[in-house]
Each structure stands twice: as structure tokens, then as C-alpha cells.
Design a protein around this motif. Structure first.
Motif, PDB file in Angstrom:
ATOM      1  N   ALA A  25     -26.244  18.608 -10.106  1.00 42.20           N
ATOM      2  CA  ALA A  25     -25.343  18.177 -11.178  1.00 42.20           C
ATOM      3  C   ALA A  25     -24.370  19.307 -11.497  1.00 42.20           C
ATOM      4  O   ALA A  25     -24.791  20.432 -11.770  1.00 42.20           O
ATOM      5  CB  ALA A  25     -26.129  17.790 -12.423  1.00 42.20           C
ATOM      6  N   ASP A  26     -23.094  19.000 -11.433  1.00 47.97           N
ATOM      7  CA  ASP A  26     -22.053  19.974 -11.760  1.00 47.97           C
ATOM      8  C   ASP A  26     -21.701  19.818 -13.234  1.00 47.97           C
ATOM      9  O   ASP A  26     -21.092  18.825 -13.641  1.00 47.97           O
ATOM     10  CB  ASP A  26     -20.823  19.735 -10.880  1.00 47.97           C
ATOM     11  CG  ASP A  26     -19.720  20.758 -11.127  1.00 47.97           C
ATOM     12  OD1 ASP A  26     -19.939  21.693 -11.930  1.00 47.97           O
ATOM     13  OD2 ASP A  26     -18.644  20.628 -10.518  1.00 47.97           O
ATOM     14  N   ASN A  27     -22.104  20.780 -14.039  1.00 47.02           N
ATOM     15  CA  ASN A  27     -21.852  20.724 -15.483  1.00 47.02           C
ATOM     16  C   ASN A  27     -20.701  21.615 -15.911  1.00 47.02           C
ATOM     17  O   ASN A  27     -20.595  21.990 -17.084  1.00 47.02           O
ATOM     18  CB  ASN A  27     -23.124  21.129 -16.245  1.00 47.02           C
ATOM     19  CG  ASN A  27     -24.274  20.191 -15.966  1.00 47.02           C
ATOM     20  OD1 ASN A  27     -24.075  18.994 -15.802  1.00 47.02           O
ATOM     21  ND2 ASN A  27     -25.483  20.728 -15.890  1.00 47.02           N
ATOM     22  N   SER A  28     -19.838  21.956 -14.986  1.00 51.32           N
ATOM     23  CA  SER A  28     -18.719  22.834 -15.296  1.00 51.32           C
ATOM     24  C   SER A  28     -17.736  22.132 -16.219  1.00 51.32           C
ATOM     25  O   SER A  28     -17.504  20.924 -16.113  1.00 51.32           O
ATOM     26  CB  SER A  28     -17.994  23.248 -14.007  1.00 51.32           C
ATOM     27  OG  SER A  28     -18.896  23.782 -13.075  1.00 51.32           O
ATOM     28  N   GLN A  29     -17.163  22.900 -17.097  1.00 52.68           N
ATOM     29  CA  GLN A  29     -16.152  22.344 -17.982  1.00 52.68           C
ATOM     30  C   GLN A  29     -14.780  22.465 -17.332  1.00 52.68           C
ATOM     31  O   GLN A  29     -14.560  23.295 -16.457  1.00 52.68           O
ATOM     32  CB  GLN A  29     -16.157  23.067 -19.327  1.00 52.68           C
ATOM     33  CG  GLN A  29     -15.868  24.556 -19.254  1.00 52.68           C
ATOM     34  CD  GLN A  29     -15.846  25.202 -20.630  1.00 52.68           C
ATOM     35  OE1 GLN A  29     -15.366  24.619 -21.586  1.00 52.68           O
ATOM     36  NE2 GLN A  29     -16.359  26.410 -20.717  1.00 52.68           N
ATOM     37  N   TYR A  30     -13.861  21.630 -17.771  1.00 50.37           N
ATOM     38  CA  TYR A  30     -12.509  21.608 -17.202  1.00 50.37           C
ATOM     39  C   TYR A  30     -11.699  22.769 -17.776  1.00 50.37           C
ATOM     40  O   TYR A  30     -11.691  23.002 -18.977  1.00 50.37           O
ATOM     41  CB  TYR A  30     -11.823  20.286 -17.521  1.00 50.37           C
ATOM     42  CG  TYR A  30     -10.350  20.269 -17.170  1.00 50.37           C
ATOM     43  CD1 TYR A  30      -9.932  20.220 -15.842  1.00 50.37           C
ATOM     44  CD2 TYR A  30      -9.383  20.310 -18.168  1.00 50.37           C
ATOM     45  CE1 TYR A  30      -8.587  20.217 -15.514  1.00 50.37           C
ATOM     46  CE2 TYR A  30      -8.042  20.296 -17.858  1.00 50.37           C
ATOM     47  CZ  TYR A  30      -7.650  20.245 -16.528  1.00 50.37           C
ATOM     48  OH  TYR A  30      -6.314  20.242 -16.216  1.00 50.37           O
ATOM     49  N   TYR A  31     -11.024  23.469 -16.887  1.00 53.05           N
ATOM     50  CA  TYR A  31     -10.152  24.562 -17.310  1.00 53.05           C
ATOM     51  C   TYR A  31      -8.706  24.150 -17.080  1.00 53.05           C
ATOM     52  O   TYR A  31      -8.312  23.875 -15.944  1.00 53.05           O
ATOM     53  CB  TYR A  31     -10.450  25.848 -16.523  1.00 53.05           C
ATOM     54  CG  TYR A  31     -11.749  26.485 -16.933  1.00 53.05           C
ATOM     55  CD1 TYR A  31     -11.794  27.396 -17.974  1.00 53.05           C
ATOM     56  CD2 TYR A  31     -12.933  26.143 -16.305  1.00 53.05           C
ATOM     57  CE1 TYR A  31     -12.989  27.962 -18.378  1.00 53.05           C
ATOM     58  CE2 TYR A  31     -14.135  26.705 -16.687  1.00 53.05           C
ATOM     59  CZ  TYR A  31     -14.157  27.621 -17.721  1.00 53.05           C
ATOM     60  OH  TYR A  31     -15.335  28.163 -18.115  1.00 53.05           O
ATOM     61  N   PRO A  32      -7.892  24.057 -18.129  1.00 51.44           N
ATOM     62  CA  PRO A  32      -6.492  23.665 -17.929  1.00 51.44           C
ATOM     63  C   PRO A  32      -5.753  24.695 -17.080  1.00 51.44           C
ATOM     64  O   PRO A  32      -6.022  25.886 -17.152  1.00 51.44           O
ATOM     65  CB  PRO A  32      -5.938  23.623 -19.363  1.00 51.44           C
ATOM     66  CG  PRO A  32      -6.843  24.506 -20.155  1.00 51.44           C
ATOM     67  CD  PRO A  32      -8.205  24.375 -19.531  1.00 51.44           C
ATOM     68  N   ARG A  33      -4.833  24.186 -16.281  1.00 52.17           N
ATOM     69  CA  ARG A  33      -4.088  25.081 -15.396  1.00 52.17           C
ATOM     70  C   ARG A  33      -3.213  26.036 -16.200  1.00 52.17           C
ATOM     71  O   ARG A  33      -2.972  27.158 -15.802  1.00 52.17           O
ATOM     72  CB  ARG A  33      -3.226  24.249 -14.449  1.00 52.17           C
ATOM     73  CG  ARG A  33      -2.474  25.072 -13.423  1.00 52.17           C
ATOM     74  CD  ARG A  33      -1.860  24.188 -12.383  1.00 52.17           C
ATOM     75  NE  ARG A  33      -2.865  23.472 -11.632  1.00 52.17           N
ATOM     76  CZ  ARG A  33      -3.514  23.987 -10.589  1.00 52.17           C
ATOM     77  NH1 ARG A  33      -3.262  25.213 -10.189  1.00 52.17           N
ATOM     78  NH2 ARG A  33      -4.416  23.283  -9.955  1.00 52.17           N
ATOM     79  N   TYR A  34      -2.744  25.571 -17.344  1.00 51.87           N
ATOM     80  CA  TYR A  34      -1.863  26.394 -18.164  1.00 51.87           C
ATOM     81  C   TYR A  34      -2.608  26.935 -19.378  1.00 51.87           C
ATOM     82  O   TYR A  34      -3.422  26.246 -19.982  1.00 51.87           O
ATOM     83  CB  TYR A  34      -0.647  25.594 -18.638  1.00 51.87           C
ATOM     84  CG  TYR A  34       0.275  25.192 -17.521  1.00 51.87           C
ATOM     85  CD1 TYR A  34       1.110  26.125 -16.910  1.00 51.87           C
ATOM     86  CD2 TYR A  34       0.303  23.888 -17.068  1.00 51.87           C
ATOM     87  CE1 TYR A  34       1.956  25.753 -15.881  1.00 51.87           C
ATOM     88  CE2 TYR A  34       1.148  23.512 -16.037  1.00 51.87           C
ATOM     89  CZ  TYR A  34       1.969  24.445 -15.459  1.00 51.87           C
ATOM     90  OH  TYR A  34       2.800  24.085 -14.444  1.00 51.87           O
TER      91      TYR A  34
END
Length: 232
Positions: A181-190
């Protein structure tokens, strides 16, 4: 008859799914969680520039200031086609009221630079041209996608190392991964409105050195949960 057949098929399918889940739970396994992170320096910096007509007796037009700025940027090696754009493409010009009856033109640009050093050179050049209405709009790390994949790989390897460490005292062996399970959070490009530190520069423009700007690093983090089958 057809409804009865469909009902029996549904029951058999549900029973098979339940049996698989039960078998999965009955099998010995170990679940581990691993998290890795890193800090990266932005390599794309967007500078917002606004050129306004000067409210002086010898008024300097927007067009004249724009030409002076473009000439200076070219001399610095900046690719105007790739790095400089007009932000307000609809009306091309923005207007603002300085007095009740007088309207002065202004024009807004976005300039892309690739390092704090280049940004310092640009800000020094703009200051020399008396163009002071500037601010950092956003920053970006251009290889974010590749970095995230690298961190996920490291996280899975770390989960495997933790599983081996946990099972070694028990004399058991870690088998194949049966669930990830990939529980990584989303990191905005900007990174909007980034923090930065502008180190001191000489007030005497004749002896001034380009600003040395250090940007706040971007933290990127990845977390995975992995279930490993166990064997004796």
C-alpha cells in the motif's frame, strides 16, 4: 430459472472471495511500514515583475522600460522566448489610478530563472533600472516525479530490511510481498509564496554584488505499508 442460476453464481462468487480472504488471513505474514524523506532545492523560480509608467515630469513609458529590461536580460544570457512571458495576455496592459483624473499604464511579466544566483543577478539588474515592483511568485523542483519514484523504491527496500530484522530472532524467513500500500501524500509541483533569505548587499550600487538568495528547501516524503509472507 435464470434468476435462480444468477443467484447461485453470485453465492459461489462471494464464497470464493471470502475463502480467499480467509486463506490470506490464515497464512502467516508480517506487515511493516517504512518512511523515507529528503530535502531538495527548487530549480525553477518564477519572478513576478510589474513595470509602471513613472509619475515624473519626464515620464518614462512602459514601452521604454520594457525595452531597457529586455536588453539587459539578453546581455545576461536570458532566453526571452523561453523565460519571459506577459502575464496579462487578455488586455496586454493593466491600468491603475494615481490621481482622480490621471491613469498610468502598467504591464506585468513572469520571468523564469533556474537558481538563486541567477535570481540575484536579475533583481540587481531590475534595481539598477529602477524597476522595484517585483516578488517571488512560486518555485518548482522540475524532477519531482523521478524523485518520488526513487523514494518509493527506497521505502520498499527499507520495509524489507525491517521485516528481515523482525523475523531473524524468530528463525523465520521473509517471503514474497503479498500486499503493498502506497500511503504517500501528494506533493504539489509548485511551492506558492516560498520563504527565502536575501543576504546583505552593498548600498552603493557602484560596488554592489548580486544578491545571494537561499530558498527554503522542499521536503518530499514517501510512506509504504508492505505485507510479507512468512515461512519457517
Amino acid at each position: 430459472m435464470r434468476k435462480a442460476i444468477l443467484f447461485i453464481a453470485a453465492v459461489l462468487f462471494t464464497t470464493a472471495i471470502f475463502a480467499q480472504s480467509k486463506n490470506f488471513l490464515d497464512s502467516p505474514y508480517l506487515e511493516t511500514q517504512a518512511r523515507v524523506d529528503t530535502m531538495v532545492t527548487p530549480d525553477k523560480i518564477y519572478l513576478n515583475i510589474i513595470i509602471q509608467e513613472k509619475d515624473t515630469k519626464g515620464r518614462v513609458s512602459v514601452e521604454e522600460q520594457e525595452n531597457q529590461m529586455a536588453k539587459r536580460f539578453k546581455a545576461m544570457g536570458i532566453d526571452l522566448d523561453e523565460q519571459l512571458v506577459i502575464k496579462d495576455m487578455g488586455s496586454n496592459f493593466k491600468k491603475y489610478f494615481l490621481r482622480q483624473k490621471e491613469v498610468l499604464k502598467s504591464k506585468q511579466y513572469s520571468l523564469l530563472v533556474y537558481s538563486g544566483k541567477e535570481l540575484g543577478d536579475v533583481m540587481m539588474a531590475l534595481e539598477q533600472l529602477d524597476i522595484a515592483n517585483t516578488n517571488i511568485e512560486k518555485t518548482e523542483y522540475s524532477k519531482m516525479d523521478e524523485l518520488e519514484l526513487e523514494l518509493k523504491t527506497r521505502a520498499v527496500k527499507k520495509a524489507m530490511q525491517k521485516a528481515n530484522a523482525l523475523t531473524k530472532p524468530l528463525g523465520q524467513k521473509v517471503g514474497m510481498a503479498i500486499h503493498i500500500a502506497d500511503n504517500s501524500q501528494y506533493y504539489p509541483r509548485y511551492n506558492q509564496a516560498p520563504m527565502m533569505e536575501m543576504k546583505a548587499v552593498s548600498a552603493d550600487m557602484g560596488n554592489a554584488q548580486p544578491l545571494n538568495i537561499d530558498f527554503e528547501k522542499i521536503k518530499v516524503e514517501t510512506t509504504v505499508n508492505v505485507k510479507f509472507a512468512l515461512s519457517n
